[in-house]
Design a protein around this motif. Structure first.
Motif, mmCIF file in Angstrom:
data_model
loop_
_atom_site.group_PDB
_atom_site.id
_atom_site.type_symbol
_atom_site.label_atom_id
_atom_site.label_comp_id
_atom_site.label_asym_id
_atom_site.label_seq_id
_atom_site.Cartn_x
_atom_site.Cartn_y
_atom_site.Cartn_z
ATOM 1 N N ILE A 1 -3.303 3.912 -1.905
ATOM 2 C CA ILE A 1 -3.408 3.135 -3.145
ATOM 3 C C ILE A 1 -2.827 1.744 -2.914
ATOM 4 C CG2 ILE A 1 -2.452 2.886 -5.481
ATOM 5 C CD1 ILE A 1 -2.659 5.754 -5.932
ATOM 6 N N ILE A 2 -3.537 0.736 -3.344
ATOM 7 C CA ILE A 2 -2.950 -0.605 -3.364
ATOM 8 C C ILE A 2 -2.054 -0.659 -4.592
ATOM 9 C CG2 ILE A 2 -3.405 -3.067 -3.668
ATOM 10 C CD1 ILE A 2 -5.943 -2.733 -2.088
ATOM 11 N N LEU B 1 -18.175 0.433 6.956
ATOM 12 C CA LEU B 1 -16.704 0.466 6.944
ATOM 13 C C LEU B 1 -16.222 -0.926 6.567
ATOM 14 C CD1 LEU B 1 -16.152 2.464 10.261
ATOM 15 C CD2 LEU B 1 -16.236 3.341 7.911
ATOM 16 N N GLU B 2 -15.804 -1.081 5.311
ATOM 17 C CA GLU B 2 -15.548 -2.435 4.805
ATOM 18 C C GLU B 2 -14.071 -2.795 4.744
ATOM 19 O OE1 GLU B 2 -17.731 -1.519 1.207
ATOM 20 O OE2 GLU B 2 -19.334 -2.864 1.814
ATOM 21 N N PHE B 3 -13.227 -1.808 4.461
ATOM 22 C CA PHE B 3 -11.820 -2.111 4.189
ATOM 23 C C PHE B 3 -10.902 -1.347 5.144
ATOM 24 C CE2 PHE B 3 -14.252 -2.073 0.163
ATOM 25 C CZ PHE B 3 -14.243 -3.442 -0.081
ATOM 26 N N ALA B 4 -9.797 -1.972 5.500
ATOM 27 C CA ALA B 4 -8.834 -1.342 6.418
ATOM 28 C C ALA B 4 -7.847 -0.482 5.641
ATOM 29 C CB ALA B 4 -8.104 -2.421 7.221
ATOM 30 N N LEU B 5 -8.380 0.444 4.853
ATOM 31 C CA LEU B 5 -7.536 1.386 4.113
ATOM 32 C C LEU B 5 -7.893 2.792 4.571
ATOM 33 C CD1 LEU B 5 -7.587 0.320 0.336
ATOM 34 C CD2 LEU B 5 -5.728 0.024 1.972
ATOM 35 N N THR B 6 -6.892 3.671 4.601
ATOM 36 C CA THR B 6 -7.152 5.081 4.899
ATOM 37 C C THR B 6 -7.474 5.771 3.579
ATOM 38 O OG1 THR B 6 -5.298 4.774 6.395
ATOM 39 C CG2 THR B 6 -6.192 6.993 6.246
ATOM 40 N N PRO B 7 -8.428 6.716 3.580
ATOM 41 C CA PRO B 7 -8.736 7.404 2.321
ATOM 42 C C PRO B 7 -7.463 7.944 1.662
ATOM 43 C CG PRO B 7 -10.292 8.074 4.008
ATOM 44 C CD PRO B 7 -9.280 7.183 4.678
ATOM 45 N N GLY B 8 -7.334 7.720 0.382
ATOM 46 C CA GLY B 8 -6.172 8.227 -0.343
ATOM 47 C C GLY B 8 -5.073 7.193 -0.520
ATOM 48 N N ILE C 1 0.852 -1.198 0.000
ATOM 49 C CA ILE C 1 0.000 0.000 0.000
ATOM 50 C C ILE C 1 0.883 1.242 0.000
ATOM 51 C CG2 ILE C 1 -1.697 1.304 1.360
ATOM 52 C CD1 ILE C 1 -2.562 -1.462 2.538
ATOM 53 N N LEU C 2 0.509 2.203 -0.824
ATOM 54 C CA LEU C 2 1.241 3.475 -0.867
ATOM 55 C C LEU C 2 0.299 4.595 -0.429
ATOM 56 C CD1 LEU C 2 3.900 4.935 -1.803
ATOM 57 C CD2 LEU C 2 2.786 5.218 -4.030
ATOM 58 N N GLY C 3 0.781 5.407 0.507
ATOM 59 C CA GLY C 3 -0.020 6.553 0.961
ATOM 60 C C GLY C 3 0.872 7.761 1.114
ATOM 61 N N ARG C 4 0.305 8.831 1.616
ATOM 62 C CA ARG C 4 1.111 10.046 1.786
ATOM 63 C C ARG C 4 2.224 9.810 2.799
ATOM 64 N NH1 ARG C 4 -1.655 15.823 1.784
ATOM 65 N NH2 ARG C 4 -0.430 16.286 -0.065
ATOM 66 N N GLN C 5 1.989 8.885 3.740
ATOM 67 C CA GLN C 5 2.980 8.588 4.773
ATOM 68 C C GLN C 5 4.045 7.607 4.302
ATOM 69 O OE1 GLN C 5 -0.108 9.647 6.151
ATOM 70 N NE2 GLN C 5 1.199 11.340 6.793
ATOM 71 N N GLY C 6 3.929 7.130 3.090
ATOM 72 C CA GLY C 6 4.896 6.159 2.595
ATOM 73 C C GLY C 6 4.239 4.828 2.319
ATOM 74 N N THR C 7 5.027 3.740 2.391
ATOM 75 C CA THR C 7 4.472 2.439 2.031
ATOM 76 C C THR C 7 4.243 1.591 3.282
ATOM 77 O OG1 THR C 7 6.691 1.550 1.796
ATOM 78 C CG2 THR C 7 5.648 2.383 -0.199
ATOM 79 N N ALA D 1 -6.046 -10.870 4.364
ATOM 80 C CA ALA D 1 -7.076 -11.230 5.350
ATOM 81 C C ALA D 1 -7.446 -10.035 6.227
ATOM 82 C CB ALA D 1 -6.592 -12.390 6.212
ATOM 83 N N ASP D 2 -6.482 -9.177 6.519
ATOM 84 C CA ASP D 2 -6.750 -8.038 7.407
ATOM 85 C C ASP D 2 -7.301 -6.822 6.672
ATOM 86 O OD1 ASP D 2 -5.761 -9.669 9.329
ATOM 87 O OD2 ASP D 2 -3.814 -8.670 9.510
ATOM 88 N N LEU D 3 -7.391 -6.931 5.354
ATOM 89 C CA LEU D 3 -7.946 -5.831 4.573
ATOM 90 C C LEU D 3 -9.458 -5.728 4.809
ATOM 91 C CD1 LEU D 3 -7.312 -3.729 2.316
ATOM 92 C CD2 LEU D 3 -7.607 -5.564 0.650
ATOM 93 N N TYR D 4 -10.058 -6.843 5.216
ATOM 94 C CA TYR D 4 -11.520 -6.920 5.316
ATOM 95 C C TYR D 4 -11.977 -6.849 6.762
ATOM 96 C CZ TYR D 4 -10.931 -8.274 0.525
ATOM 97 O OH TYR D 4 -10.577 -8.270 -0.794
ATOM 98 N N ARG D 5 -12.925 -5.953 7.033
ATOM 99 C CA ARG D 5 -13.460 -5.818 8.375
ATOM 100 C C ARG D 5 -14.754 -6.612 8.477
ATOM 101 N NH1 ARG D 5 -12.228 0.334 9.767
ATOM 102 N NH2 ARG D 5 -13.590 -0.215 11.481
ATOM 103 N N LEU D 6 -15.007 -7.162 9.652
ATOM 104 C CA LEU D 6 -16.312 -7.773 9.893
ATOM 105 C C LEU D 6 -17.325 -6.639 9.996
ATOM 106 C CD1 LEU D 6 -15.362 -10.543 12.459
ATOM 107 C CD2 LEU D 6 -16.365 -10.891 10.197
ATOM 108 N N PRO D 7 -18.596 -6.907 9.621
ATOM 109 C CA PRO D 7 -19.561 -5.795 9.621
ATOM 110 C C PRO D 7 -19.823 -5.219 11.017
ATOM 111 C CG PRO D 7 -20.647 -7.901 9.166
ATOM 112 C CD PRO D 7 -19.171 -8.154 9.116
ATOM 113 N N GLY D 8 -19.961 -6.094 12.018
ATOM 114 C CA GLY D 8 -20.263 -5.614 13.367
ATOM 115 C C GLY D 8 -21.363 -4.564 13.329
ATOM 116 N N GLY D 9 -21.176 -3.485 14.055
ATOM 117 C CA GLY D 9 -22.175 -2.417 14.068
ATOM 118 C C GLY D 9 -21.890 -1.339 13.028
ATOM 119 N N THR D 10 -20.816 -1.531 12.251
ATOM 120 C CA THR D 10 -20.440 -0.504 11.259
ATOM 121 C C THR D 10 -20.199 -1.123 9.871
ATOM 122 O OG1 THR D 10 -18.137 -0.756 11.955
ATOM 123 C CG2 THR D 10 -19.365 1.090 12.914
#
Ligand SMILES: Cc1cc2nc3c(=O)[nH]c(=O)nc-3n(C[C@H](O)[C@H](O)[C@H](O)COP(=O)(O)OP(=O)(O)OC[C@H]3O[C@@H](n4cnc5c(N)ncnc54)[C@H](O)[C@@H]3O)c2cc1C
Ligand code: FES
Ligand code: FES
Lengths: 204, 339
Positions: B220-221, B211-218, B187-193, B199-208
């Motif tokens: 890039i995979i 919010l599906e993916f463990a990525l910060t806006p902006g 993953i590349l972001g403003r903070q670097g790579t 497996a950790d890219l996907y969040r369980l639905p729970g109460g939210t």
């Protein structure tokens, strides 16, 4: 989708009828104006149009579009190429199949903006003048259609199927053609047509 | 469809800058087969599209060394026919070849595939578009509005990983195969790579569930990396659909086996079509380790894979179907030639 027929310059607004009535080249020529270039910076203002130059059936075709326009709507509504059909508009039926740089795609789910500088081939570009493409002839010979609505998409997919080397057996043809739905159920004839062309070993 | 601005930068860095400059409402678009589709339904409403497909040098496929590395923009169709992938990792090739149609696989990228959104009928239908007479509640689409699938037409819904807010299935096939092979994304972001297990890219639905993916806006995979494993040769992606081809999975299983003769040293098993995220079946793997693989041990492992499954009103059949899909996948993989 609205707005797809308007250019960015209000003085050169073009109606759907003008676009459909003229030849593709004419309709496109009217639209060449201050479209925003497709580049990174600076950010275009909201609602800005884009000037793109796809190579449609061998001809560079500059055209100004609303960014929302699908390739299918560009072809049908702006360029008057109504061969590719709109069945579902959601990638599910294959009626809108065309080739981009030689690869088959669903034009309804392709942003027209993506085709800037790329070669787009539609069913209109397949025949050689008045001479039918061998796949078109095979569809006639094998009665591979009833209403014909899915046919342009089927033929574009069929040509790609052979070029991809997938027309090796009836099962393989069926799998490779699974993205093209025929409401009339002409599937047997379609597979016959493809197997026939592939069997003759002709370049398609 | 709502209006948006469109840019097509030619480097990842420029894309990240364009995303930041555009502010809220910015989205990346790759093949567009998920995003543009949902924009037409007025479910996705980006104000600024940053097309990543013109980024140079981000569509390579590397198979040398101790890993496979697929850059994010590689088309699904290209990875599916890569010679090394076909020979050494049939599970990967099959998960791609059995997804969507050739038209869509030519357009769709292996990076975008990871982030496609659910096909839950209530999520897709009823956003108030022209064809919808009414708006169905959906916590994923409209947080807090409720879930019409629970107690509704839930034949296609998940039996694993669902919550009281959401039962939508994670639709992708490729992510299921990747999770079985312990793949990760770069993953590349403003903070670097950074890198993250798929497996950790996907969040369980729970109460939210929105919010599906463990990525910060902006972010890039940029690539998907699969550590090489001998088990890849004896692997398969088995997918059961309502029709023979061109449909999402009712149940699917990605299986890779490390065998000593008939005995399983290690099995890797992941499920698709039945869970709210790609589902690694750890209990089933433990169940098989050190055992002889037979029809009987395979179905026992299949049932173990569905440990904790809970059906709704119309999707109970998926529990038995998925167990048998795992069992069949194990038998298919075992017949393949080891490395
Ligand atoms: C009719 C139909 C049938 C289908 N059947 C199947 C099936 O059977 N199995 C299956 O697995 N899939 C199936 N699909 C889904 C298809 O495979 C996905 O839509 C596709 O893989 C998404 O890739 P894309 O490049 O088009 O993504 P896009 O639609 O362009 O993007 C999807 C999401 O990812 C984000 N994104 C894209 N690339 C990046 C990146 N590099 N970094 C960060 N964010 C990014 C976008 O912002 C967006 O949110 C089907 C789709 C259709 C329309
Ligand atoms: S109109 Fe494009 S796939 Fe149906
Ligand atoms: S011929 Fe009528 S839909 Fe195919």
């Amino acid at each position: 989708m609205d707005g797809g027929e308007r250019s960015g310059d209000d003085s050169s607004t073009i109606t759907r009828r003008t676009a459909l009535g003229g030849t593709a080249g004419l309709a496109a020529a009217v639209l060449i104006d201050a479209g925003a270039a497709v580049s990174a910076a600076p950010a275009p203002p909201p609602g800005a149009t884009l000037l793109i130059k796809p190579i449609v059936n061998g001809r560079v075709t500059p055209v100004t579009i609303d960014p929302r326009t699908s390739l299918l709507d560009l072809l049908r509504e702006l360029l008057g190429l109504t061969g590719a059909k709109k069945g579902c508009d959601h990638g599910q039926c294959g009626a809108c199949t065309v080739h981009i740089d030689g690869r088959r795609v669903a034009s309804c789910l392709t942003l027209a903006a993506k085709t800037d500088g790329r070669a787009v081939t539609t069913i209109e570009g397949l025949a050689d003048g008045d001479g039918l493409h061998p796949m078109q002839q095979a569809f006639i010979d094998h009665d591979a259609l009833q209403c014909g609505y899915c046919t342009p998409g089927q033929i574009m997919a069929a040509v790609a199927c052979i070029r991809e080397g997938k027309a090796t057996s009836r099962a393989s043809i069926r799998e490779a053609m699974s993205g093209n739905i025929c409401r009339c159920g002409a599937y047997v004839g379609i597979v016959d047509a493809i197997a026939d062309v592939a069997g003759k070993g002709r370049r398609v | 469809m709502r209006p948006f601005t469109y840019v097509r930068p030619d480097s990842a860095q420029a894309a990240i800058e364009a995303f930041a400059a555009a502010g809220p409402g910015a989205r990346y678009i790759a093949g567009g087969t998920s995003l543009y589709d949902l924009m037409k339904l007025d479910i996705e409403r980006p104000e600024h599209l940053i097309d990543v497909t013109a980024i140079r040098g981000l569509d390579g496929i590397e198979t040398d060394g101790d890993r496979l590395r697929f850059e994010a923009l590689a088309p699904m169709s290209a990875v599916a026919i890569n010679r090394v992938v076909l020979r050494d990792y049939p599970v990967l090739a099959e998960s791609l070849a059995k997804a969507a149609s050739q038209q869509l696989r030519n357009m769709a990228t292996v990076g975008g595939n990871l982030l496609q959104r659910t096909r839950c009928l209530y999520f897709r239908n009823g956003a108030g578009g022209v064809s919808a007479g009414m708006t169905y509640p959906c916590n994923k689409r409209e947080p807090g509005s409720g879930c019409a699938a629970i107690g509704g037409l839930d034949r296609g819904q998940a039996v694993l990983g669902q919550s009281r807010s959401c039962t939508a299935v994670s639709p992708g096939d490729w992510p299921v195969a990747l999770v079985a092979l312990d793949a990760y994304v770069e993953i590349l972001g403003r903070q670097g790579t950074r890198s993250l297990p798929v497996a950790d890219l996907y969040r369980l639905p729970g109460g939210t569930p929105h919010l599906e993916f463990a990525l910060t806006p902006g972010e890039i995979i940029t690539a998907i990396v699969v550590p090489k494993a001998a088990a890849g040769r004896q692997s398969t992606y088995h997918k059961i659909r309502d029709r023979e081809s061109y449909a999402f999975a009712l149940a699917s299983a990605a299986v890779a086996l490390d065998m000593a003769g008939d005995t399983v040293r290690q099995a890797r098993i992941a499920l698709g079509g039945v869970a709210t995220r790609p589902w690694r079946a750890v209990a089933a793997e433990a169940q098989l380790a050190g055992k002889q693989l037979t029809r009987e041990t395979a179905i026992i492992a299949g049932r173990a894979a569905l440990t904790g499954a809970k059906a709704g009103d119309h999707n109970g059949f998926k529990i038995e179907l998925a167990a048998r899909t795992v069992a069949d996948a194990l038998m298919i993989a075992a017949q393949r030639k080891p490395a």
